[in-house]
Design a protein around this motif. Structure first.
Motif, PDB file in Angstrom:
ATOM      1  N   GLU A  31      -6.304 -24.467   5.905  1.00 49.93           N
ATOM      2  CA  GLU A  31      -7.464 -25.117   6.519  1.00 49.93           C
ATOM      3  C   GLU A  31      -8.487 -25.529   5.463  1.00 49.93           C
ATOM      4  O   GLU A  31      -9.076 -26.616   5.540  1.00 49.93           O
ATOM      5  N   VAL A  32      -8.693 -24.666   4.471  1.00 49.20           N
ATOM      6  CA  VAL A  32      -9.656 -24.978   3.416  1.00 49.20           C
ATOM      7  C   VAL A  32      -9.159 -26.150   2.579  1.00 49.20           C
ATOM      8  O   VAL A  32      -9.928 -27.047   2.222  1.00 49.20           O
ATOM      9  N   LEU A  33      -7.868 -26.154   2.266  1.00 53.73           N
ATOM     10  CA  LEU A  33      -7.297 -27.251   1.485  1.00 53.73           C
ATOM     11  C   LEU A  33      -7.479 -28.584   2.191  1.00 53.73           C
ATOM     12  O   LEU A  33      -7.891 -29.585   1.593  1.00 53.73           O
ATOM     13  N   LEU A  56     -19.238 -29.218  -3.828  1.00 54.49           N
ATOM     14  CA  LEU A  56     -20.432 -29.352  -4.649  1.00 54.49           C
ATOM     15  C   LEU A  56     -21.650 -28.647  -4.071  1.00 54.49           C
ATOM     16  O   LEU A  56     -22.685 -28.568  -4.713  1.00 54.49           O
ATOM     17  N   SER A  57     -21.535 -28.143  -2.834  1.00 57.67           N
ATOM     18  CA  SER A  57     -22.639 -27.382  -2.252  1.00 57.67           C
ATOM     19  C   SER A  57     -22.679 -25.985  -2.864  1.00 57.67           C
ATOM     20  O   SER A  57     -21.651 -25.423  -3.213  1.00 57.67           O
ATOM     21  N   THR A  58     -23.866 -25.424  -2.979  1.00 56.86           N
ATOM     22  CA  THR A  58     -23.981 -24.073  -3.516  1.00 56.86           C
ATOM     23  C   THR A  58     -23.427 -23.067  -2.514  1.00 56.86           C
ATOM     24  O   THR A  58     -23.372 -23.338  -1.308  1.00 56.86           O
ATOM     25  N   ASP A  59     -23.027 -21.919  -3.010  1.00 53.97           N
ATOM     26  CA  ASP A  59     -22.479 -20.883  -2.134  1.00 53.97           C
ATOM     27  C   ASP A  59     -23.493 -20.468  -1.074  1.00 53.97           C
ATOM     28  O   ASP A  59     -23.135 -20.264   0.091  1.00 53.97           O
ATOM     29  N   ASP A  60     -24.751 -20.336  -1.465  1.00 56.26           N
ATOM     30  CA  ASP A  60     -25.776 -19.901  -0.511  1.00 56.26           C
ATOM     31  C   ASP A  60     -25.954 -20.901   0.621  1.00 56.26           C
ATOM     32  O   ASP A  60     -26.098 -20.515   1.794  1.00 56.26           O
ATOM     33  N   ILE A  61     -25.955 -22.186   0.296  1.00 57.86           N
ATOM     34  CA  ILE A  61     -26.112 -23.213   1.332  1.00 57.86           C
ATOM     35  C   ILE A  61     -24.906 -23.227   2.259  1.00 57.86           C
ATOM     36  O   ILE A  61     -25.041 -23.340   3.486  1.00 57.86           O
ATOM     37  N   LEU A  62     -23.724 -23.100   1.691  1.00 53.09           N
ATOM     38  CA  LEU A  62     -22.511 -23.070   2.520  1.00 53.09           C
ATOM     39  C   LEU A  62     -22.530 -21.877   3.468  1.00 53.09           C
ATOM     40  O   LEU A  62     -22.214 -22.005   4.657  1.00 53.09           O
ATOM     41  N   LYS A  63     -22.905 -20.727   2.941  1.00 52.53           N
ATOM     42  CA  LYS A  63     -22.972 -19.531   3.789  1.00 52.53           C
ATOM     43  C   LYS A  63     -23.976 -19.713   4.922  1.00 52.53           C
ATOM     44  O   LYS A  63     -23.703 -19.340   6.070  1.00 52.53           O
ATOM     45  N   GLN A  64     -25.122 -20.283   4.609  1.00 51.45           N
ATOM     46  CA  GLN A  64     -26.157 -20.504   5.614  1.00 51.45           C
ATOM     47  C   GLN A  64     -25.658 -21.426   6.725  1.00 51.45           C
ATOM     48  O   GLN A  64     -25.849 -21.153   7.910  1.00 51.45           O
ATOM     49  N   LYS A  65     -24.995 -22.514   6.335  1.00 49.56           N
ATOM     50  CA  LYS A  65     -24.508 -23.467   7.326  1.00 49.56           C
ATOM     51  C   LYS A  65     -23.400 -22.872   8.186  1.00 49.56           C
ATOM     52  O   LYS A  65     -23.432 -22.963   9.422  1.00 49.56           O
ATOM     53  N   VAL A  66     -22.418 -22.276   7.538  1.00 44.59           N
ATOM     54  CA  VAL A  66     -21.294 -21.726   8.292  1.00 44.59           C
ATOM     55  C   VAL A  66     -21.769 -20.615   9.220  1.00 44.59           C
ATOM     56  O   VAL A  66     -21.344 -20.527  10.378  1.00 44.59           O
ATOM     57  N   ARG A  67     -22.649 -19.763   8.730  1.00 43.00           N
ATOM     58  CA  ARG A  67     -23.162 -18.690   9.575  1.00 43.00           C
ATOM     59  C   ARG A  67     -23.928 -19.252  10.766  1.00 43.00           C
ATOM     60  O   ARG A  67     -23.825 -18.735  11.889  1.00 43.00           O
ATOM     61  N   PHE A  68     -24.673 -20.332  10.589  1.00 41.95           N
ATOM     62  CA  PHE A  68     -25.392 -20.970  11.694  1.00 41.95           C
ATOM     63  C   PHE A  68     -24.407 -21.526  12.725  1.00 41.95           C
ATOM     64  O   PHE A  68     -24.581 -21.318  13.935  1.00 41.95           O
ATOM     65  N   PHE A  69     -23.388 -22.213  12.248  1.00 42.34           N
ATOM     66  CA  PHE A  69     -22.405 -22.787  13.174  1.00 42.34           C
ATOM     67  C   PHE A  69     -21.679 -21.698  13.970  1.00 42.34           C
ATOM     68  O   PHE A  69     -21.417 -21.855  15.163  1.00 42.34           O
ATOM     69  N   LEU A  70     -21.378 -20.596  13.296  1.00 40.45           N
ATOM     70  CA  LEU A  70     -20.645 -19.521  13.961  1.00 40.45           C
ATOM     71  C   LEU A  70     -21.543 -18.727  14.910  1.00 40.45           C
ATOM     72  O   LEU A  70     -21.166 -18.469  16.061  1.00 40.45           O
ATOM     73  N   ASP A  71     -22.720 -18.348  14.434  1.00 43.34           N
ATOM     74  CA  ASP A  71     -23.579 -17.444  15.201  1.00 43.34           C
ATOM     75  C   ASP A  71     -24.444 -18.161  16.230  1.00 43.34           C
ATOM     76  O   ASP A  71     -24.591 -17.688  17.367  1.00 43.34           O
ATOM     77  N   GLU A  72     -25.044 -19.285  15.865  1.00 41.06           N
ATOM     78  CA  GLU A  72     -25.971 -19.969  16.757  1.00 41.06           C
ATOM     79  C   GLU A  72     -25.285 -20.976  17.682  1.00 41.06           C
ATOM     80  O   GLU A  72     -25.639 -21.096  18.851  1.00 41.06           O
ATOM     81  N   LEU A  73     -24.322 -21.696  17.143  1.00 47.04           N
ATOM     82  CA  LEU A  73     -23.640 -22.712  17.958  1.00 47.04           C
ATOM     83  C   LEU A  73     -22.357 -22.193  18.587  1.00 47.04           C
ATOM     84  O   LEU A  73     -21.739 -22.881  19.400  1.00 47.04           O
ATOM     85  N   LYS A  74     -21.940 -20.997  18.193  1.00 46.49           N
ATOM     86  CA  LYS A  74     -20.748 -20.355  18.748  1.00 46.49           C
ATOM     87  C   LYS A  74     -19.482 -21.176  18.529  1.00 46.49           C
ATOM     88  O   LYS A  74     -18.579 -21.191  19.366  1.00 46.49           O
ATOM     89  N   LEU A  75     -19.429 -21.847  17.390  1.00 49.38           N
ATOM     90  CA  LEU A  75     -18.215 -22.580  17.034  1.00 49.38           C
ATOM     91  C   LEU A  75     -17.227 -21.625  16.382  1.00 49.38           C
ATOM     92  O   LEU A  75     -17.611 -20.609  15.804  1.00 49.38           O
ATOM     93  N   GLY A  76     -15.957 -21.981  16.434  1.00 47.74           N
ATOM     94  CA  GLY A  76     -14.949 -21.209  15.725  1.00 47.74           C
ATOM     95  C   GLY A  76     -14.784 -21.763  14.325  1.00 47.74           C
ATOM     96  O   GLY A  76     -15.093 -22.933  14.069  1.00 47.74           O
ATOM     97  N   ILE A  77     -14.302 -20.953  13.405  1.00 40.47           N
ATOM     98  CA  ILE A  77     -14.149 -21.427  12.031  1.00 40.47           C
ATOM     99  C   ILE A  77     -13.179 -22.594  11.961  1.00 40.47           C
ATOM    100  O   ILE A  77     -13.342 -23.511  11.146  1.00 40.47           O
TER     101      ILE A  77
END
Length: 387
Positions: free
Chosen positions: A272-274, A285-306
């Protein structure tokens, strides 16, 4: 100097008994005084250039920025007449006050040169190419480079690779800094490396338009990136190859492995990552912190699956603050007012697309009956979750 530093290190170790410990070492006081005097005098001090700092402030720099600029540039003593003429000339060529501030802060030396003899020919040259002043201001040291020895040869070389001036303008606007590269030391070796790795002339031209910064990569790094892309199954004929190459080449070594592990920590598979990287290379090119923030928002707030996220990786490229959150706020207002139901829309599809499409579908359509949608879209109503 080395011996002096060793002596001072030993001096610091001498235990104090209330007396001056330097007195027990012949010549130590004189030596230490000379050392510290030299060290202090070697540090640039903005107080030594009050007129320059004052002038830079009048240009629009903050006092702190003016002091820093005055103490880090080589030519710290300015002629106000010559500097005024240089600024006036920049305005004549379309530089805004903000552009001039950025230019002066990055290359104060242009305020010290002969405006007509040195600066105008370069500005004429850039104007003839259609290069935007704001882009030149983003890399102001271009105005300090030699016109005949650097700028003209560089543009001639790039024209031979890129082709049209329209494409050359696009390439420059995306990576002005690349024009600082030396033709023989950087540009030509990089292009030759791309050829050896199998890119056609057409592909090289397109790659430089996508990101001319490739010319600053070393031949060794270019070969490494080709091998890395080959290892993940990306081949040159793939239409996405050049974009993946650009992202991989712009990232530091080891970034790909680290990003893979990051997404896997949220439950994504390597496959999936590939595929997400191949579809949306900019996620590298996104920083690790920004990626973590976005993915965590999508998972926790929007209830999306990975898997929902990885199958539409473009959503990761959107700004959370400027794009995703205002759109979520609009949808939340419409749900609160009963105009749409959570099951009526499919996330993340509803959040994707350009602003005109989203605005027409969810803002303009309901603005008369639900004024809060406009406020939400403007960021005046914050997203606090879906009803």
């Amino acid at each position: 100097m080395f011996c002096r530093r060793r002596l001072l290190l030993h001096i610091r170790k001498i235990p104090g008994d209330g007396a001056n410990p330097l007195q027990s070492i012949p010549g130590a006081i004189h030596l230490a005084h000379n050392y510290f005097s030299t060290a202090v005098s070697s540090v640039p001090n903005s107080e030594l250039y009050p007129a320059t700092v004052s002038y830079l402030i009048s240009c629009g720099l903050s006092p702190a920025a003016a002091a820093a600029t005055a103490t880090t540039q080589k030519n710290r003593n300015l002629s106000s007449d010559k500097a005024d003429a240089a600024r006036a000339l920049l305005r004549d060529y379309g530089f805004t006050d903000a552009d001039i501030v950025r230019t002066v802060r990055g290359a104060m030396s242009i305020l010290s040169v002969d405006p007509e003899r040195i600066l105008r020919p370069k500005l004429d040259f850039f104007a003839s190419l259609g290069f935007e002043p704001r882009k030149i201001a983003s890399e102001p040291f271009l105005l300090a480079r030699s016109l005949d020895k650097h700028l003209v040869p560089s543009i001639q070389f790039l024209r031979g690779i890129i082709g049209s001036d329209d494409d050359l303008r696009r390439a420059f606007s995306r990576a002005p800094r690349a024009l600082m590269a030396d033709v023989d030391k950087n540009m030509r070796p990089a292009v030759e490396a791309l050829r050896r790795c199998g890119l056609t002339e057409e592909a090289i031209s397109k790659l430089l338009v996508i990101h001319m910064g490739m010319l600053m990569a070393s031949p060794d790094r270019i070969r490494e990136v080709f091998e890395e892309l080959k290892a993940i199954g990306m081949r040159i004929p793939d239409s996405r190859f050049l974009y993946c190459f650009r992202a991989m080449c712009s990232a530091k070594r080891g970034t790909w492995r680290r990003k893979l592990e990051l997404f896997q920590s949220f439950g994504a598979s390597e496959g999936e990552v590939l595929e997400a990287f191949k579809t949306q290379p900019s996620i590298l090119l996104s920083t690790d912190d920004i990626l973590k923030q976005k993915v965590r928002f999508f998972l926790d707030e929007l209830k999306l699956g990975i898997s929902d996220i990885m199958s539409r990786p473009v959503i990761i490229a959107y700004s959370l603050e400027r794009c995703i959150l205002p759109r979520c706020a609009v949808l939340s207002v419409l749900m609160r007012e009963g105009r749409i139901q959570r099951d009526d829309i499919k996330l993340p599809q509803a959040l994707l697309g350009n602003s005109k499409i989203f605005s027409a579908r969810f803002v303009l359509r309901y603005a008369d009956d639900v004024p809060d949608v406009a406020k939400a879209y403007e960021g005046k109503i914050k997203f606090e979750g879906f009803v």
